[in-house]
Write a protein that holds these residues in place. Structure first.
Motif, PDB file in Angstrom:
ATOM      1  N   ARG A 310       0.742  -1.094   0.010  1.00  0.00           N
ATOM      2  CA  ARG A 310       0.056  -0.015   0.071  1.00  0.00           C
ATOM      3  C   ARG A 310       0.752   1.278  -0.031  1.00  0.00           C
ATOM      4  O   ARG A 310       0.259   2.168  -0.300  1.00  0.00           O
ATOM      5  CB  ARG A 310      -0.881   0.055   1.306  1.00  0.00           C
ATOM      6  CG  ARG A 310      -2.025  -1.173   1.184  1.00  0.00           C
ATOM      7  CD  ARG A 310      -2.941  -0.630   2.132  1.00  0.00           C
ATOM      8  NE  ARG A 310      -2.699  -0.680   3.720  1.00  0.00           N
ATOM      9  CZ  ARG A 310      -2.455  -1.795   4.295  1.00  0.00           C
ATOM     10  NH1 ARG A 310      -2.895  -2.838   3.819  1.00  0.00           N
ATOM     11  NH2 ARG A 310      -1.897  -1.503   5.721  1.00  0.00           N
ATOM     12  N   HIS A 311       2.031   1.137   0.366  1.00  0.00           N
ATOM     13  CA  HIS A 311       3.092   2.248   0.506  1.00  0.00           C
ATOM     14  C   HIS A 311       4.101   1.813  -0.357  1.00  0.00           C
ATOM     15  O   HIS A 311       5.307   2.203  -0.140  1.00  0.00           O
ATOM     16  CB  HIS A 311       3.531   2.577   1.829  1.00  0.00           C
ATOM     17  CG  HIS A 311       2.290   2.704   2.797  1.00  0.00           C
ATOM     18  ND1 HIS A 311       1.829   1.597   3.462  1.00  0.00           N
ATOM     19  CD2 HIS A 311       1.857   3.740   3.196  1.00  0.00           C
ATOM     20  CE1 HIS A 311       0.882   1.853   4.415  1.00  0.00           C
ATOM     21  NE2 HIS A 311       0.752   3.306   4.198  1.00  0.00           N
ATOM     22  N   SER A 312       3.825   1.771  -1.701  1.00  0.00           N
ATOM     23  CA  SER A 312       4.782   1.047  -2.555  1.00  0.00           C
ATOM     24  C   SER A 312       5.922   2.321  -2.992  1.00  0.00           C
ATOM     25  O   SER A 312       7.157   1.926  -3.124  1.00  0.00           O
ATOM     26  CB  SER A 312       4.222   0.563  -3.920  1.00  0.00           C
ATOM     27  OG  SER A 312       3.496   1.705  -4.517  1.00  0.00           O
ATOM     28  N   LEU A 313       5.619   3.554  -2.920  1.00  0.00           N
ATOM     29  CA  LEU A 313       6.604   4.647  -3.331  1.00  0.00           C
ATOM     30  C   LEU A 313       7.626   4.674  -2.307  1.00  0.00           C
ATOM     31  O   LEU A 313       8.806   4.778  -2.751  1.00  0.00           O
ATOM     32  CB  LEU A 313       5.867   5.928  -3.601  1.00  0.00           C
ATOM     33  CG  LEU A 313       6.739   7.048  -4.035  1.00  0.00           C
ATOM     34  CD1 LEU A 313       7.638   6.721  -5.199  1.00  0.00           C
ATOM     35  CD2 LEU A 313       6.007   8.297  -4.318  1.00  0.00           C
ATOM     36  N   ARG A 314       7.054   4.857  -1.153  1.00  0.00           N
ATOM     37  CA  ARG A 314       8.168   4.899   0.149  1.00  0.00           C
ATOM     38  C   ARG A 314       8.845   3.786   0.242  1.00  0.00           C
ATOM     39  O   ARG A 314      10.101   3.909   0.536  1.00  0.00           O
ATOM     40  CB  ARG A 314       7.395   5.060   1.434  1.00  0.00           C
ATOM     41  CG  ARG A 314       6.423   6.174   1.523  1.00  0.00           C
ATOM     42  CD  ARG A 314       5.554   6.140   2.733  1.00  0.00           C
ATOM     43  NE  ARG A 314       4.265   7.181   3.041  1.00  0.00           N
ATOM     44  CZ  ARG A 314       3.238   7.333   3.736  1.00  0.00           C
ATOM     45  NH1 ARG A 314       3.588   6.376   4.636  1.00  0.00           N
ATOM     46  NH2 ARG A 314       2.453   8.008   3.603  1.00  0.00           N
ATOM     47  N   LEU A 352       9.835  -1.545   8.313  1.00  0.00           N
ATOM     48  CA  LEU A 352      10.333  -0.702   9.525  1.00  0.00           C
ATOM     49  C   LEU A 352      10.070   0.836   8.660  1.00  0.00           C
ATOM     50  O   LEU A 352       9.706   1.838   9.290  1.00  0.00           O
ATOM     51  CB  LEU A 352      11.634  -0.813   9.797  1.00  0.00           C
ATOM     52  CG  LEU A 352      12.309   0.269  10.761  1.00  0.00           C
ATOM     53  CD1 LEU A 352      11.687   0.117  12.083  1.00  0.00           C
ATOM     54  CD2 LEU A 352      13.731  -0.107  10.983  1.00  0.00           C
ATOM     55  N   SER A 353      10.435   0.737   7.323  1.00  0.00           N
ATOM     56  CA  SER A 353      10.360   2.010   6.794  1.00  0.00           C
ATOM     57  C   SER A 353       8.945   2.403   6.807  1.00  0.00           C
ATOM     58  O   SER A 353       8.660   3.805   6.835  1.00  0.00           O
ATOM     59  CB  SER A 353      10.870   1.953   5.234  1.00  0.00           C
ATOM     60  OG  SER A 353      10.070   1.205   4.637  1.00  0.00           O
ATOM     61  N   VAL A 354       7.916   1.680   6.548  1.00  0.00           N
ATOM     62  CA  VAL A 354       6.699   2.124   6.529  1.00  0.00           C
ATOM     63  C   VAL A 354       6.069   2.627   8.032  1.00  0.00           C
ATOM     64  O   VAL A 354       5.367   3.536   8.138  1.00  0.00           O
ATOM     65  CB  VAL A 354       5.783   0.921   6.089  1.00  0.00           C
ATOM     66  CG1 VAL A 354       4.297   1.429   6.080  1.00  0.00           C
ATOM     67  CG2 VAL A 354       6.014   0.554   4.564  1.00  0.00           C
ATOM     68  N   TRP A 355       6.476   1.741   8.666  1.00  0.00           N
ATOM     69  CA  TRP A 355       6.274   2.075  10.289  1.00  0.00           C
ATOM     70  C   TRP A 355       6.684   3.500  10.640  1.00  0.00           C
ATOM     71  O   TRP A 355       6.039   4.274  11.369  1.00  0.00           O
ATOM     72  CB  TRP A 355       6.761   0.986  11.162  1.00  0.00           C
ATOM     73  CG  TRP A 355       6.308   1.193  12.393  1.00  0.00           C
ATOM     74  CD1 TRP A 355       5.051   0.961  13.238  1.00  0.00           C
ATOM     75  CD2 TRP A 355       7.177   1.613  13.538  1.00  0.00           C
ATOM     76  NE1 TRP A 355       5.052   1.147  14.629  1.00  0.00           N
ATOM     77  CE2 TRP A 355       6.483   1.651  14.911  1.00  0.00           C
ATOM     78  CE3 TRP A 355       8.397   1.890  13.782  1.00  0.00           C
ATOM     79  CZ2 TRP A 355       6.975   2.232  15.985  1.00  0.00           C
ATOM     80  CZ3 TRP A 355       9.057   2.456  14.901  1.00  0.00           C
ATOM     81  CH2 TRP A 355       8.314   2.450  15.969  1.00  0.00           C
ATOM     82  N   LEU A 356       7.857   3.630  10.366  1.00  0.00           N
ATOM     83  CA  LEU A 356       8.597   5.041  10.651  1.00  0.00           C
ATOM     84  C   LEU A 356       8.011   6.208  10.114  1.00  0.00           C
ATOM     85  O   LEU A 356       7.679   7.298  10.628  1.00  0.00           O
ATOM     86  CB  LEU A 356       9.923   4.853  10.445  1.00  0.00           C
ATOM     87  CG  LEU A 356      10.939   4.301  11.300  1.00  0.00           C
ATOM     88  CD1 LEU A 356      12.304   4.313  10.710  1.00  0.00           C
ATOM     89  CD2 LEU A 356      10.839   4.422  12.628  1.00  0.00           C
ATOM     90  N   THR A 357       7.460   5.968   8.842  1.00  0.00           N
ATOM     91  CA  THR A 357       6.599   7.327   7.996  1.00  0.00           C
ATOM     92  C   THR A 357       5.504   7.232   8.606  1.00  0.00           C
ATOM     93  O   THR A 357       5.038   8.604   8.683  1.00  0.00           O
ATOM     94  CB  THR A 357       6.624   6.742   6.354  1.00  0.00           C
ATOM     95  OG1 THR A 357       6.085   5.633   6.396  1.00  0.00           O
ATOM     96  CG2 THR A 357       8.132   6.872   5.819  1.00  0.00           C
TER      97      THR A 357
END
Length: 508
Positions: A310-314, A352-357
């Protein structure tokens, strides 16, 4: 067209597969995990499918009746600008990291420079060309494609709305058919003229070929959104299954006896140019997966994968940065027995990158925590890279007494625990005789005890061939150059590696 959770899961899976493959490639190592992550179903990979799904979702989302042509154009351009910002952010972070690594880790700098050229030699030109999307360091080539495609999207949807979808697809197919010619005779000369006196990395993918994936995906998404497509039929399903099964079998060696192997298939399934067999292979699997989703909507839905999908760009942007940040560490540890486990652990930071954003978007306290987490992560990465650089050194291997200057040699490096009668676990690679005469170098070999074996593969069977008397009939040599009357023992050929050294092997 409602949001399909399975598509988010598939996008998440594709992001994970690309990340694992990129981490292995940038390290210069090998992992058995790529038997699963690298084209397991046939002559197509994660990147192609990711671009297709991006086109599919873009065609569906931006073609809603609630959007006028002006509104969809505005939204598409804003999305392109957002992607561009992520791209520039990745460029800045990676280039800064390369400058830092040049001071802290000069021994592994070639690994980074092999992926991003001229950053240190021509920093200003490299930044300008990268910002202009024409210089594309390794792993930076998907986002520029996506930016171009999003700028093209309004024209595509407006054409679909006018009933000109057939014309769009026809033009797309023609451009794809002549993509190689267009790229080499028009685009590349133009770019090289504008950026004269500067060597560019033009990216791995041919934009004129890969546009077919996005355009066909957007057309399909438009038709699904507007319910103008009757796409499934039992006969078509049977044909798709047969084609997919035949290519899968050929891809995995079922027809080797007929001289049909992966390399023969790849000649028709070229990845940068999107060969016709690759396009066909993607098409049949897209159809089959669509059938599965239609009949069993939740069968392919995996919550963990949907979370990153769902957060493919990030996530995609993070994996670019991740590949470069971890490259020195992974390169230094590519021969370690836990290399595959390390690849998996590093790949897990996608979540982790999604959780942090998400934390960043909540409140000021969370933002401070995120900055703290990122600071600690950067410190751990830098420390890990520095520590991993300790205790590793280069091994140069040379060979003498080579009489056949045409037949390639296989060079193998064994760990002291290996069986010399089996395949080496540390290093296996083929070289031309001239290369071995001059010397080949293995960078960042951990301290330990090793043995080197080289043989000239005259019959191209990848093994040292023995005669009826059990003696080798191909020329070979071992480290320490022992005088052999029988197969050697490890103690006869083993040497200690505690610093940079050269092993010279006499070929007999």
């Amino acid at each position: 067209m409602k949001r399909i959770a399975a598509l988010d899961s598939i996008r998440g899976l594709l992001l994970l597969l690309m990340t694992i493959n990129h981490l292995v490639w940038v390290s210069g190592g090998y992992s058995a995990i790529q038997l699963v992550t690298l084209q397991p179903l046939g002559q197509f990979g994660a990147a192609e499918c990711f671009v297709f799904i991006s086109g599919l979702l873009a065609g569906a989302i931006y073609s809603r009746d609630t959007f006028t042509n002006a509104q969809l154009t505005n939204k598409a351009f804003k999305r392109a600008l957002s992607i561009y910002r992520y791209h520039i952010g990745c460029i800045v972070i990676v280039f800064i990291w390369i400058f830092i690594a040049s001071q802290l880790l000069p021994s592994v700098l070639p690994i980074l420079e092999n992926s991003a050229h001229n950053v240190l030699q021509s920093p200003i030109n490299t930044v300008i060309a990268s910002a202009a999307l024409v210089n594309q360091p390794s792993y930076f080539d998907i986002l520029p494609l996506y930016i171009v495609f999003m700028l093209l999207l309004p024209l595509l949807i407006i054409a679909y709305r006018k009933g000109l979808g057939w014309l769009v697809i026809s033009v797309s197919v023609v451009v794809w058919m002549f993509s190689s010619t267009i790229n080499t005779t028009v685009l590349q000369p133009l770019i090289e003229f504008v950026f004269a006196n500067f060597t560019l990395q033009l990216g791995y993918f041919n934009v004129f070929a890969w546009q077919l994936l996005f355009v066909s995906g957007s057309a399909l998404g438009y038709m699904l959104q507007n319910q103008t497509l009757r796409w499934h039929h039992p006969a078509l399903t049977a044909i798709a299954v047969i084609i997919a099964a035949v290519i899968f079998a050929a891809h995995h060696g079922a027809f080797v006896s007929y001289d049909i192997n992966r390399w023969v298939l790849y000649s028709y399934a070229d990845k940068p140019e999107l060969g016709w067999l690759r396009a066909l292979n993607i098409a049949v699997w897209v159809y089959l997966i669509a059938i599965i989703i239609k009949r069993y909507p939740n069968a392919l839905h995996i919550t963990a994968l949907s979370y990153i999908g769902r957060h493919s760009l990030r996530v995609f942007s993070w994996q670019i940065v991740l590949v470069y940040l971890s490259a020195p560490l992974l390169h230094n540890l590519r021969l370690a027995p836990y290399f595959t486990a390390l690849i998996i652990i590093v790949s897990a930071t996608l979540w982790l990158s999604v959780w942090l954003t998400e934390k960043w978007q909540t409140d000021a306290v969370s933002k401070r925590r995120v900055v703290g987490y990122l600071g600690m992560a950067c410190a751990v990465v830098i420390l890990g890279n520095v520590v991993s650089a300790q205790g590793v050194s280069s091994l140069t291997i040379k060979a003498t007494n080579i009489t056949d200057s045409k037949t390639p040699f296989f060079v193998m490096v064994y760990d002291e625990q290996d069986d010399l009668r089996q395949r080496a676990t540390v290093y296996v690679k083929s070289f031309a005789p001239q290369q071995l005469t001059q010397g080949i170098t293995i960078d960042a070999l951990p301290s330990g005890n090793y043995a080197v074996f080289a043989f000239q593969d005259n019959d191209s069977n990848y093994y040292l061939t023995l005669g009826n008397d059990g003696m080798p009939i191909e020329r070979f040599g071992y480290s320490n150059n022992p005088l052999l009357t029988t197969a050697p023992q490890m103690k006869d050929v083993m040497f200690a590696h505690n610093g940079s050294q050269t092993q010279t092997i006499q070929i007999r």
